[in-house]
Write an enzyme that holds these catalytic residues in place. Structure first.
Site, PDB file in Angstrom:
ATOM      1  N   GLY A  72     -19.054  36.683  17.714  1.00 43.76           N
ATOM      2  CA  GLY A  72     -19.562  37.492  18.701  1.00 43.76           C
ATOM      3  C   GLY A  72     -20.326  36.930  19.805  1.00 43.76           C
ATOM      4  O   GLY A  72     -20.322  37.367  21.075  1.00 43.76           O
ATOM      5  N   SER A  73     -21.292  36.300  19.548  1.00 45.78           N
ATOM      6  CA  SER A  73     -22.431  35.939  20.359  1.00 45.78           C
ATOM      7  C   SER A  73     -21.885  35.012  21.330  1.00 45.78           C
ATOM      8  O   SER A  73     -22.173  34.962  22.642  1.00 45.78           O
ATOM      9  CB  SER A  73     -23.573  35.086  19.510  1.00 45.78           C
ATOM     10  OG  SER A  73     -24.020  36.202  18.773  1.00 45.78           O
ATOM     11  N   ASN A 152     -25.207  48.362  16.982  1.00 45.42           N
ATOM     12  CA  ASN A 152     -25.506  47.712  15.798  1.00 45.42           C
ATOM     13  C   ASN A 152     -26.450  48.421  15.082  1.00 45.42           C
ATOM     14  O   ASN A 152     -26.496  48.380  13.620  1.00 45.42           O
ATOM     15  CB  ASN A 152     -25.639  46.478  16.116  1.00 45.42           C
ATOM     16  CG  ASN A 152     -26.774  46.066  16.951  1.00 45.42           C
ATOM     17  OD1 ASN A 152     -26.669  46.493  18.091  1.00 45.42           O
ATOM     18  ND2 ASN A 152     -27.725  45.160  16.412  1.00 45.42           N
ATOM     19  N   GLN A 180     -19.337  45.438  16.324  1.00 44.51           N
ATOM     20  CA  GLN A 180     -19.496  46.445  15.311  1.00 44.51           C
ATOM     21  C   GLN A 180     -18.353  47.622  15.239  1.00 44.51           C
ATOM     22  O   GLN A 180     -18.093  48.245  14.262  1.00 44.51           O
ATOM     23  CB  GLN A 180     -20.859  47.519  15.652  1.00 44.51           C
ATOM     24  CG  GLN A 180     -22.164  46.421  15.518  1.00 44.51           C
ATOM     25  CD  GLN A 180     -22.491  46.132  13.943  1.00 44.51           C
ATOM     26  OE1 GLN A 180     -21.834  46.781  13.124  1.00 44.51           O
ATOM     27  NE2 GLN A 180     -22.824  45.057  13.802  1.00 44.51           N
ATOM     28  N   SER A 200     -15.955  39.838  16.149  1.00 44.31           N
ATOM     29  CA  SER A 200     -16.376  39.107  15.283  1.00 44.31           C
ATOM     30  C   SER A 200     -15.673  39.175  13.872  1.00 44.31           C
ATOM     31  O   SER A 200     -15.763  40.342  13.686  1.00 44.31           O
ATOM     32  CB  SER A 200     -17.923  38.785  15.295  1.00 44.31           C
ATOM     33  OG  SER A 200     -18.497  37.744  14.277  1.00 44.31           O
ATOM     34  N   GLY A 201     -15.302  38.143  13.179  1.00 38.82           N
ATOM     35  CA  GLY A 201     -14.705  38.189  12.050  1.00 38.82           C
ATOM     36  C   GLY A 201     -15.450  38.791  11.082  1.00 38.82           C
ATOM     37  O   GLY A 201     -14.707  39.530  10.235  1.00 38.82           O
ATOM     38  N   HIS A 202     -16.592  38.139  10.930  1.00 41.51           N
ATOM     39  CA  HIS A 202     -17.371  38.516   9.540  1.00 41.51           C
ATOM     40  C   HIS A 202     -17.964  40.139   9.501  1.00 41.51           C
ATOM     41  O   HIS A 202     -18.409  40.542   8.515  1.00 41.51           O
ATOM     42  CB  HIS A 202     -18.411  37.690   9.378  1.00 41.51           C
ATOM     43  CG  HIS A 202     -19.616  37.854  10.340  1.00 41.51           C
ATOM     44  ND1 HIS A 202     -20.979  38.420   9.765  1.00 41.51           N
ATOM     45  CD2 HIS A 202     -19.800  37.708  11.518  1.00 41.51           C
ATOM     46  CE1 HIS A 202     -21.868  38.398  10.743  1.00 41.51           C
ATOM     47  NE2 HIS A 202     -21.220  37.955  11.834  1.00 41.51           N
ATOM     48  N   THR A 238     -10.942  21.438  18.694  1.00 44.56           N
ATOM     49  CA  THR A 238     -10.144  21.778  17.814  1.00 44.56           C
ATOM     50  C   THR A 238     -10.342  23.070  17.096  1.00 44.56           C
ATOM     51  O   THR A 238     -11.454  23.668  16.668  1.00 44.56           O
ATOM     52  CB  THR A 238     -10.064  20.544  16.589  1.00 44.56           C
ATOM     53  OG1 THR A 238      -9.986  19.479  17.272  1.00 44.56           O
ATOM     54  CG2 THR A 238      -9.034  20.984  15.635  1.00 44.56           C
ATOM     55  N   CYS A 326     -39.849  43.709  12.647  1.00 42.35           N
ATOM     56  CA  CYS A 326     -40.822  42.856  11.712  1.00 42.35           C
ATOM     57  C   CYS A 326     -40.207  42.044  10.736  1.00 42.35           C
ATOM     58  O   CYS A 326     -40.813  41.104  10.276  1.00 42.35           O
ATOM     59  CB  CYS A 326     -41.739  43.950  10.935  1.00 42.35           C
ATOM     60  SG  CYS A 326     -41.140  45.180  10.020  1.00 42.35           S
TER      61      CYS A 326
END
Length: 393
Positions: A72-73, A152, A180, A200-202, A238, A326
């Site tokens: 995603g980033s 998120n 998300q 994003s896949g994860h 690739t 934090c």
């Protein structure tokens, strides 16, 4: 033996067994390079094509509008940087929100250092983008609006269809970070007038290191990674064939399970919210109560430090995260919580719990009981809480 309860699915999810099974042959059996012309490579190319079809179908898009990335980033960076470069002759103004993921915010900071101006639109107390402020921010030189589909941290789902309509009315490109939301709720790019979308896949029980950027046909966006001609010459390198296969399997699984999963998670989410509000005083639910992701619960607890709460939950076998930054070494609280109007001292005491289809009511009962004990213990050590109680007497 203490339990192990995982409630940080917004950070990452467990890769599903059927996803791993789908990926395995592409590590050591069908390991050919998709760009090669022999049959071993053709098998890999076919697997990539099938995954692209699955992803495109999930959005109501065409297969040639899906570009695989490393996550995603990267997709966010590509959407913003390449759009800025390609449309700089039209203008150098970008609009985003104050509560975006840092993949968008830091990219916007990069653009500002390179001659672009960025407007950060505010949100209300529930984290919903102020549409009047968004539309008022549009200028003749505005080239892109980038607003996340769902936050998120606090789970608030944005009025994406209305944002898309505003962008279309003014002739401005619209990108949404859907990392998300994708796989959690239905998304149709035509209905929402989305020009670019990152995922994003994860986040949906797929592997890490794989994602995609949807780019509507006709958008004049340039290459992000230069080299070979992969991804229709827009993203060289690739292809991560096992990752792409895993993403396709995860998307297919998410679509199959979405209705049942949403119903279960929403029921558990609402019960978790009800118990925390009923049993732990001086707490605040962050995010919209109804327009939120099915699996997201975010609370702030007064007179409590989020980092201490997380550490003590971990000692009891419970994985969660804090709205406070934090935990990543910063003393500043979450920019999202500050944007919705929380003062620093309350924002620092935040906890995010994100469920999965495997989460049980019994686990959440254990979690609520643990939070109650820990919050009571931490408040007992807080001079601010002691002073607060004295003032109430």
């Amino acid at each position: 033996m203490k339990p192990f309860i995982y409630l940080d699915n917004a950070a990452t999810t467990k890769t599903a067994g059927e996803v791993v099974e789908a990926m395995l042959p592409y590590f050591s059996e069908h390991y050919g390079n998709p760009s090669s012309i022999y049959s071993l490579g053709a098998a890999s190319k076919e697997a990539v094509t099938q995954a692209r079809e699955i992803v495109a179908g999930s959005l109501g898009a065409m297969t040639n509008e899906i570009y695989f990335t490393a996550g995603g980033s990267e997709a966010d960076n590509w959407a913003l940087k390449a759009t800025a470069e390609a449309y700089a002759d039209k203008g150098k103004h970008v609009i985003t929100s104050a509560i975006e993921h840092h993949a968008v915010l830091h990219t916007c900071e990069y653009l500002e250092k390179n001659g672009f101006s960025v407007t950060y639109v505010g949100v209300d107390e529930n984290g919903i983008v102020k549409l009047d402020e968004l539309e008022a921010a549009i200028r003749p030189d505005t080239i892109l609006i980038s607003i996340m589909f769902a936050n998120n941290e606090i789970g608030t789902i944005q009025p994406i269809e209305k944002i898309g309509e505003i962008a279309k009315k003014h002739g401005v490109l619209f990108h949404t970070d859907a990392v998300q939301a994708y796989g959690q709720i239905p998304i149709d790019v035509d209905r929402y007038h989305i020009d670019m979308l990152s995922a994003s896949g994860h986040k949906l029980n797929g592997p890490k290191g794989i994602g995609f950027l949807y780019i509507r046909k006709g958008i004049r966006i340039r290459s992000f990674v230069h080299g070979g001609g992969q991804e229709r010459a827009r993203r060289a390198g690739t292809e991560n064939v096992p990752g792409i296969v895993g993403l396709g399997a995860a998307v297919r699984r998410a679509l199959r399970m979405m209705e049942e999963k949403t119903e279960k998670e929403t029921m558990l989410r609402d019960e978790l919210i009800r118990r925390i509000e009923a049993e732990i005083p001086y707490c605040r639910l962050n995010g919209d109560r109804h327009r939120r992701l099915p699996n997201n619960v975010n609370f702030s607890f007064r007179f409590v430090e989020g980092e201490s709460l997380l550490i003590m939950l971990d000692m009891e076998g419970i994985c969660a995260s804090s709205g406070s930054a934090c935990t990543s070494g910063s003393l500043d609280p979450s920019h999202v919580l500050l944007a919705i109007g929380l003062p620093h001292e309350i924002a620092h005491g935040s906890l995010r719990l994100t469920l999965s289809e495997e989460t049980t009511r019994e686990e959440l009962d254990t979690v609520v009981d643990a939070i109650k004990r820990i919050v009571e213990r931490l408040r007992a050590m807080s001079p601010l809480y002691e002073d607060f109680l004295k003032e109430k007497q």
